[in-house]
Each structure stands twice: as structure tokens, then as C-alpha cells.
Write a protein that holds these residues in place. Structure first.
Motif, PDB file in Angstrom:
ATOM      1  N   VAL A  89       0.744  -1.193   0.053  1.00 51.01           N
ATOM      2  CA  VAL A  89       0.027   0.108  -0.088  1.00 51.01           C
ATOM      3  C   VAL A  89       1.136   1.173  -0.013  1.00 51.01           C
ATOM      4  CG1 VAL A  89      -1.879  -1.234   1.115  1.00 51.01           C
ATOM      5  CG2 VAL A  89      -0.428   0.111   2.435  1.00 51.01           C
ATOM      6  N   THR A  90       0.425   2.386  -0.920  1.00 49.62           N
ATOM      7  CA  THR A  90       1.020   3.548  -0.816  1.00 49.62           C
ATOM      8  C   THR A  90       0.275   4.698  -0.524  1.00 49.62           C
ATOM      9  OG1 THR A  90       2.465   4.806  -2.420  1.00 49.62           O
ATOM     10  CG2 THR A  90       0.767   3.256  -3.389  1.00 49.62           C
ATOM     11  N   THR A  91       1.278   5.947   0.018  1.00 49.85           N
ATOM     12  CA  THR A  91       0.605   6.933   0.393  1.00 49.85           C
ATOM     13  C   THR A  91       0.799   8.030  -0.715  1.00 49.85           C
ATOM     14  OG1 THR A  91       2.242   7.418   1.794  1.00 49.85           O
ATOM     15  CG2 THR A  91       0.327   6.416   3.105  1.00 49.85           C
ATOM     16  N   ASN A  92       1.779   8.011  -1.595  1.00 51.13           N
ATOM     17  CA  ASN A  92       2.193   8.882  -2.487  1.00 51.13           C
ATOM     18  C   ASN A  92       2.267   8.485  -3.849  1.00 51.13           C
ATOM     19  OD1 ASN A  92       4.941   8.189  -3.024  1.00 51.13           O
ATOM     20  ND2 ASN A  92       5.210   8.315  -0.858  1.00 51.13           N
ATOM     21  N   GLU A  93       2.186   9.454  -4.833  1.00 46.69           N
ATOM     22  CA  GLU A  93       2.294   9.305  -6.139  1.00 46.69           C
ATOM     23  C   GLU A  93       3.552   8.739  -6.719  1.00 46.69           C
ATOM     24  OE1 GLU A  93       0.733   8.801  -9.083  1.00 46.69           O
ATOM     25  OE2 GLU A  93      -1.136   9.221  -8.018  1.00 46.69           O
ATOM     26  N   ARG A  94       4.603   8.942  -5.927  1.00 50.52           N
ATOM     27  CA  ARG A  94       5.920   8.380  -6.574  1.00 50.52           C
ATOM     28  C   ARG A  94       5.857   6.927  -6.632  1.00 50.52           C
ATOM     29  NH1 ARG A  94      10.755   7.559  -4.027  1.00 50.52           N
ATOM     30  NH2 ARG A  94       9.947   8.367  -2.082  1.00 50.52           N
ATOM     31  N   HIS A  95       5.553   6.322  -5.141  1.00 51.68           N
ATOM     32  CA  HIS A  95       5.379   5.129  -4.962  1.00 51.68           C
ATOM     33  C   HIS A  95       4.266   4.206  -5.856  1.00 51.68           C
ATOM     34  CE1 HIS A  95       7.248   5.291  -0.722  1.00 51.68           C
ATOM     35  NE2 HIS A  95       8.185   5.217  -1.556  1.00 51.68           N
ATOM     36  N   MET A  96       3.214   5.133  -6.281  1.00 52.59           N
ATOM     37  CA  MET A  96       2.209   4.621  -7.289  1.00 52.59           C
ATOM     38  C   MET A  96       2.817   4.460  -8.350  1.00 52.59           C
ATOM     39  SD  MET A  96      -0.765   3.265  -6.441  1.00 52.59           S
ATOM     40  CE  MET A  96      -1.327   1.960  -7.619  1.00 52.59           C
ATOM     41  N   ALA A  97       3.579   5.177  -8.690  1.00 53.20           N
ATOM     42  CA  ALA A  97       3.903   5.135 -10.252  1.00 53.20           C
ATOM     43  C   ALA A  97       4.911   3.930 -10.209  1.00 53.20           C
ATOM     44  CB  ALA A  97       4.839   6.334 -10.566  1.00 53.20           C
ATOM     45  N   TYR A  98       5.704   3.846  -9.202  1.00 54.70           N
ATOM     46  CA  TYR A  98       6.826   2.579  -9.084  1.00 54.70           C
ATOM     47  C   TYR A  98       5.792   1.407  -9.189  1.00 54.70           C
ATOM     48  CZ  TYR A  98      10.045  -0.338  -6.594  1.00 54.70           C
ATOM     49  OH  TYR A  98      10.963  -1.414  -6.238  1.00 54.70           O
ATOM     50  N   LEU A  99       4.943   1.253  -8.512  1.00 53.56           N
ATOM     51  CA  LEU A  99       3.978   0.203  -8.394  1.00 53.56           C
ATOM     52  C   LEU A  99       3.465  -0.164  -9.726  1.00 53.56           C
ATOM     53  CD1 LEU A  99       2.081   0.166  -5.080  1.00 53.56           C
ATOM     54  CD2 LEU A  99       4.191  -1.302  -5.789  1.00 53.56           C
ATOM     55  N   ARG A 100       2.994   0.885 -10.476  1.00 56.74           N
ATOM     56  CA  ARG A 100       2.485   0.622 -11.940  1.00 56.74           C
ATOM     57  C   ARG A 100       3.493   0.040 -12.896  1.00 56.74           C
ATOM     58  NH1 ARG A 100       0.762   6.140 -11.610  1.00 56.74           N
ATOM     59  NH2 ARG A 100      -1.319   6.050 -10.584  1.00 56.74           N
ATOM     60  N   GLU A 101       4.652   0.741 -12.793  1.00 59.81           N
ATOM     61  CA  GLU A 101       5.784   0.241 -13.659  1.00 59.81           C
ATOM     62  C   GLU A 101       6.238  -1.291 -13.385  1.00 59.81           C
ATOM     63  OE1 GLU A 101       9.840   2.064 -13.514  1.00 59.81           O
ATOM     64  OE2 GLU A 101       8.729   3.907 -13.517  1.00 59.81           O
ATOM     65  N   ASN A 102       6.192  -1.620 -12.003  1.00 56.75           N
ATOM     66  CA  ASN A 102       6.594  -2.952 -11.683  1.00 56.75           C
ATOM     67  C   ASN A 102       5.489  -3.834 -12.048  1.00 56.75           C
ATOM     68  OD1 ASN A 102       8.777  -2.240 -10.377  1.00 56.75           O
ATOM     69  ND2 ASN A 102       8.019  -2.277  -8.473  1.00 56.75           N
ATOM     70  N   TYR A 103       4.210  -3.376 -11.997  1.00 59.46           N
ATOM     71  CA  TYR A 103       2.846  -4.133 -12.333  1.00 59.46           C
ATOM     72  C   TYR A 103       3.122  -4.606 -13.885  1.00 59.46           C
ATOM     73  CZ  TYR A 103      -1.636  -4.864 -14.205  1.00 59.46           C
ATOM     74  OH  TYR A 103      -2.763  -5.262 -14.819  1.00 59.46           O
ATOM     75  N   GLN A 104       3.459  -3.513 -14.649  1.00 57.51           N
ATOM     76  CA  GLN A 104       3.499  -3.864 -16.207  1.00 57.51           C
ATOM     77  C   GLN A 104       4.494  -4.766 -16.485  1.00 57.51           C
ATOM     78  OE1 GLN A 104       1.120  -2.386 -17.963  1.00 57.51           O
ATOM     79  NE2 GLN A 104       1.912  -3.873 -19.196  1.00 57.51           N
ATOM     80  N   ARG A 105       5.864  -4.608 -15.686  1.00 56.31           N
ATOM     81  CA  ARG A 105       6.937  -5.509 -15.837  1.00 56.31           C
ATOM     82  C   ARG A 105       6.477  -7.225 -15.513  1.00 56.31           C
ATOM     83  NH1 ARG A 105      10.871  -2.604 -13.214  1.00 56.31           N
ATOM     84  NH2 ARG A 105      10.660  -1.250 -15.029  1.00 56.31           N
ATOM     85  N   GLN A 106       5.819  -7.075 -14.544  1.00 55.42           N
ATOM     86  CA  GLN A 106       5.306  -8.488 -13.937  1.00 55.42           C
ATOM     87  C   GLN A 106       4.326  -8.980 -14.883  1.00 55.42           C
ATOM     88  OE1 GLN A 106       3.840  -6.955 -10.137  1.00 55.42           O
ATOM     89  NE2 GLN A 106       6.216  -6.475  -9.457  1.00 55.42           N
ATOM     90  N   VAL A 107       3.206  -8.171 -15.585  1.00 52.36           N
ATOM     91  CA  VAL A 107       2.438  -8.879 -16.160  1.00 52.36           C
ATOM     92  C   VAL A 107       2.903  -9.090 -17.797  1.00 52.36           C
ATOM     93  CG1 VAL A 107       0.346  -8.235 -17.592  1.00 52.36           C
ATOM     94  CG2 VAL A 107       0.351  -7.571 -15.187  1.00 52.36           C
ATOM     95  N   ASP A 108       4.001  -8.375 -18.173  1.00 51.18           N
ATOM     96  CA  ASP A 108       4.393  -8.641 -19.513  1.00 51.18           C
ATOM     97  C   ASP A 108       5.209 -10.063 -19.349  1.00 51.18           C
ATOM     98  OD1 ASP A 108       3.621  -6.230 -20.420  1.00 51.18           O
ATOM     99  OD2 ASP A 108       5.391  -5.379 -20.451  1.00 51.18           O
TER     100      ASP A 108
END
Ligand SMILES: Cc1cc2nc3c(=O)[nH]c(=O)nc-3n(C[C@H](O)[C@H](O)[C@H](O)COP(=O)(O)OP(=O)(O)OC[C@H]3O[C@@H](n4cnc5c(N)ncnc54)[C@H](O)[C@@H]3O)c2cc1C
Length: 382
Positions: A89-108
Motif C-alpha cells: 500500500v502506498t500514500t504517495n504518487e511516486r510509490h504508486m508510479a513505481y508500483l504501476r511500472e513494476n505491475y506492467q513488467r510483472q504482467v509482461d
């Protein structure tokens, strides 16, 4: 002896098992303690996850997690794999962007079940947390936990059924070499001739490497865990919940919780004493995210410390040492050696017996990357 493995923790045990899977049975595992699991394996939190940032760590998990899900059947022995998920869980945009990037890599890379969530869904998955400042998170339901000792024992039992020898209370004190490479090990119970030695000595890996004249950048770093007494405010089905704003994380353990937080002020060294001052540090961070923790009791005598085996880029070092034929490394897991033990065993067996592995691009984790400056920093550390 075809292969000598130094260290009978989860990693040495998995390598022994995977060698037998490929038909290599003339294997001895040397463990200096009277019982296996006295190193990091017996101190672990048992978390398994595919939610990493780098492709190589994601691939190691994509091999290992399905392996855990079939472990009981395959080993005829339990792993206690509980796919209860990891929620970050995240409280800031920077971490959310990081999770989004990781998510994309994991799904790919083929991870099907990972999902990104907004604050409402996060609150549904972990209703016990304070979520007023949470902006989102990432959840993967096939992440979860195993029992590290059971996994280690399952690997070793199967390996021994197939002829592997486990020498306990035996310390490796020297590694012999000749013009062709490794030619044997010296132990407190005599010498053993072999052309292949595997260093699976956990946080002591650099000391073992030194016996072979190899300067291995793996260092020990203390990590502490705090269990609570039985506590009925959180479901035993809860996932591992990770608060990215502080690094505080917890999971259910028996009828209570197991609390973790990696103190950034910790310094390297073979420190395995539990520092009582840590309780205050972890609880202050924990209560902020998990207010019901105020009602939980903690018995300091049940808390413990163990050692991570760290590398400079927080990735394992796997495979041969080019300058010393026959010397193999399976070290420096930087906190991920339990979850990556199945992939590690398979990769080492492949490299020892065939010189290649299709599980990962093994060059990425080669020892030589340090001298060549080919670091691959993992940032999704816990
Ligand atoms: C508090 C804590 C929490 C953790 N949480 C997680 C987690 O949630 N998930 C995860 O995946 N990982 C976690 N880890 C990391 C994980 O525990 C390790 O990466 C893993 O156990 C490494 O296994 P190993 O077999 O390499 O090392 P070890 O279990 O340390 O085994 C090495 C063995 O080598 C033996 N040895 C050393 N030198 C010699 C010698 N000269 N001769 C003979 N024997 C020797 C030692 O006695 C030891 O038994 C955690 C670690 C700690 C400390």
C-alpha cells in the motif's frame, strides 16, 4: 564425490534435490551444525512473492511459486504454502508510479494474477489498516508464505532418499585447488576429493569463498522479527501487508501476527542478538498503520534476529566462478533465499551438469558482474 555442497540450509538442500532430479546422485552436503536450519533459513519470515522490480527476480519467482504450489505432491512432504497474497500500500504518487511500472513488467513476464487497486479496494483487502492517506496499492493473490524449515526438510529428505549424503557437525575448513581448478575440500572430519564445490553457506558465504581465494562481495546484515501474542483483531487469512511509506509489514502467524521492519540504521556484521530497543521502533511505525496493534501484546523473549546475506546490488550471485573451474556460488539472496530456493536449485543443477539454464539469463547474476560493473539494482526490498 561428484559434487560437494557447503551449507545445509534451504539453498544447499534445494541444489542437492535438483541435482538428483537430473540424475546426479554422488553428492554430499556438508553442514557444520548438528541440525539443519540454524542459519538464516530457521530465522526467515517465510514470505514468497513475485512482486519484484527486476525481470530476473520476477522470473525466479515465476519458477518458484508454482513449484511451491505443487511441492507437497512432488516431495510427498509439506511446504505449508499459503497463497494469501502480498498487499503493498502506498500514500504517495511516486510509490504508486513505481508500483504501476513494476505491475506492467510483472504482467509482461507472465504474472497473471497481480492487480493494481485504488484506496477503496485496498481497504477491503486489509480492513484493519488506517487507510485515510492511502492512494492505492498492488496485490498478488499467489504471493504468500511457506514454512522454510518444512521446505528445507522436504528437499533434503527427497535428496537423501536418492542417495545424497548429509554430513552434520562437519565444518569445511579449506578448499583445495590444482592446475585444473577445484580438487577437494578439507573438513573437520577429513578431506573429500571432488571437482565441483558449491558455496551455499548463506551469510557466511564470503568466508567460504575466501577459502578458495575468491573475494565475494556478500555481507551479513541483521534483520529482526517481532511476533505478537494471540490476537483476534486480524483474520488468519490476511495477506502480508506492506506499508511502503515506512517499510513496516506484517502477516498472520498462528493466532497472532509477525511484525517486520528493516531498520535503515542497521550496520553490517554477524550480529544475531535481538535488540530490545527495536520493539519500540517497530511498534511506533506499526501502530500508525495498524491502530489495533495497540491492543496486541508483545513478549520480547519471543522476538528474534537473523542475518540477511546482502550483495551490493541486492541480487543473488549464482553460478560458476570463471577464474576457478569447479567452484560454484549460490549466495547473496538479500532477503529472498527462501522464496527463490526452488529456482536456485534448478539453475545450479543446470549450470553444474549442462553449463546452461533456461530459467533465467544466468549472466545477469554471474559473479563477474561486480568486477565488470554490470549491477542490476533491485529496489523492491523488504
Ligand atoms: C529475519 C529474516 C527474515 C527473512 N524473511 C525472508 C522471507 O520472508 N522470504 C525469503 O525468501 N527470505 C527471507 N529471509 C532470507 C532467507 O532466510 C535466506 O535468504 C535463506 O534462508 C538463505 O538460505 P541459505 O541456505 O543460503 O542459508 P542458511 O540457511 O544460512 O544456510 C547456510 C548454512 O551453511 C552452513 N555453513 C556455513 N559455513 C559453513 C562451513 N564452513 N562448513 C559447513 N557448513 C557451513 C551454516 O551452518 C548454515 O546452516 C529472511 C532472513 C531473515 C534473517
Amino acid at each position: 564425490m561428484d559434487v560437494v555442497i557447503i551449507g545445509g540450509g534451504i539453498v544447499g538442500s534445494s541444489i542437492a534435490y535438483h541435482l538428483t532430479e537430473s540424475g546426479c546422485r554422488d553428492v554430499v552436503v556438508i553442514e557444520r551444525e548438528a541440525h539443519q536450519g540454524k542459519g538464516s533459513t530457521g530465522k526467515s519470515m517465510g514470505g514468497v512473492r513475485a512482486q519484484f522490480a527486476t525481470p530476473v527476480n520476477i522470473r525466479m519467482s515465476l519458477y518458484s511459486i508454482p513449484f511451491f504450489s505443487k511441492f507437497d505432491e512432488r516431495m510427498v512432504s509439506p511446504s505449508d504454502y499459503r497463497p494469501q497474497g502480498y498487499l503493498l500500500v502506498t500514500t504517495n504518487e511516486r510509490h504508486m508510479a513505481y508500483l504501476r511500472e513494476n505491475y506492467q513488467r510483472q504482467v509482461d513476464l507472465g504474472l497473471k494474477s497481480v492487480q493494481l487497486f485504488g484506496p477503496e479496494d485496498v481497504a477491503k483487502i486489509a480492513p484493519e489498516i488506517r487507510s485515510d492517506d492511502i492512494i492505492g496499492g498492488s496485490f498478488c493473490p499467489t504471493d504468500g508464505f511457506v514454512d522454510p524449515a518444512s521446505v528445507m526438510n522436504g528437499f533434503m529428505r527427497k535428496a537423501m532418499e536418492r542417495g545424497v549424503e548429509l554430513m552434520r557437525e562437519t565444518e569445511v575448513t579449506g578448499i583445495q585447488t590444482d592446475g585444473k581448478g577445484v580438487c577437494g575440500v578439507e573438513t573437520t572430519r577429513g578431506n573429500i576429493g571432488t571437482r565441483i564445490v558449491v558455496n551455499a553457506a548463506g551469510p557466511w558465504a564470503s568466508l567460504v569463498a575466501k577459502l578458495a581465494g575468491v573475494d565475494l562481495p556478500v555481507y551479513p546484515l541483521r534483520r529482526m522479527l517481532v511476533p505478537t501474542e494471540p490476537f483476534d483483531k486480524i483474520s488468519p487469512r490476511s495477506p502480508m501487508v506492506v506499508d511502503m511509506s515506512t517499510g513496516f509489514h506484517y502477516r498472520p502467524e498462528g493466532r497472532g501476527l509477525l511484525l517486520a521492519w528493516n531498520d535503515p540504521e542497521e550496520t553490517p556484521g554477524f550480529k544475531t542478538n535481538f535488540d530490545l530497543a527495536f520493539i519500540e521502533k517497530i511498534l511506533s511505525r506499526g501502530v500508525d498503520r495498524l491502530p489495533c496493534l495497540q491492543e496486541a501484546e508483545v513478549n520480547p523473549r519471543r522476538a528474534w534476529a537473523g542475518l540477511y546475506a546482502m550483495t551490493p546490488d541486492h541480487h543473488a550471485v549464482l553460478g560458476p566462478v570463471a577464474s576457478l573451474p569447479g567452484f560454484f556460488l549460490a549466495n547473496g539472496f538479500s532477503g529472498h533465499g527462501v522464496m527463490h530456493s526452488p529456482a536456485t536449485g534448478r539453475i545450479l543443477a543446470d549450470l553444474i551438469l549442462h553449463g546452461v539454464s533456461d530459467v533465467i539469463d544466468t549472466q545477469l547474476l554471474a559473479f563477474e558482474r561486480f568486477a565488470a560493473g554490470r549491477w542490476i539494482e533491485e529496489t523492491a526490498l523488504l
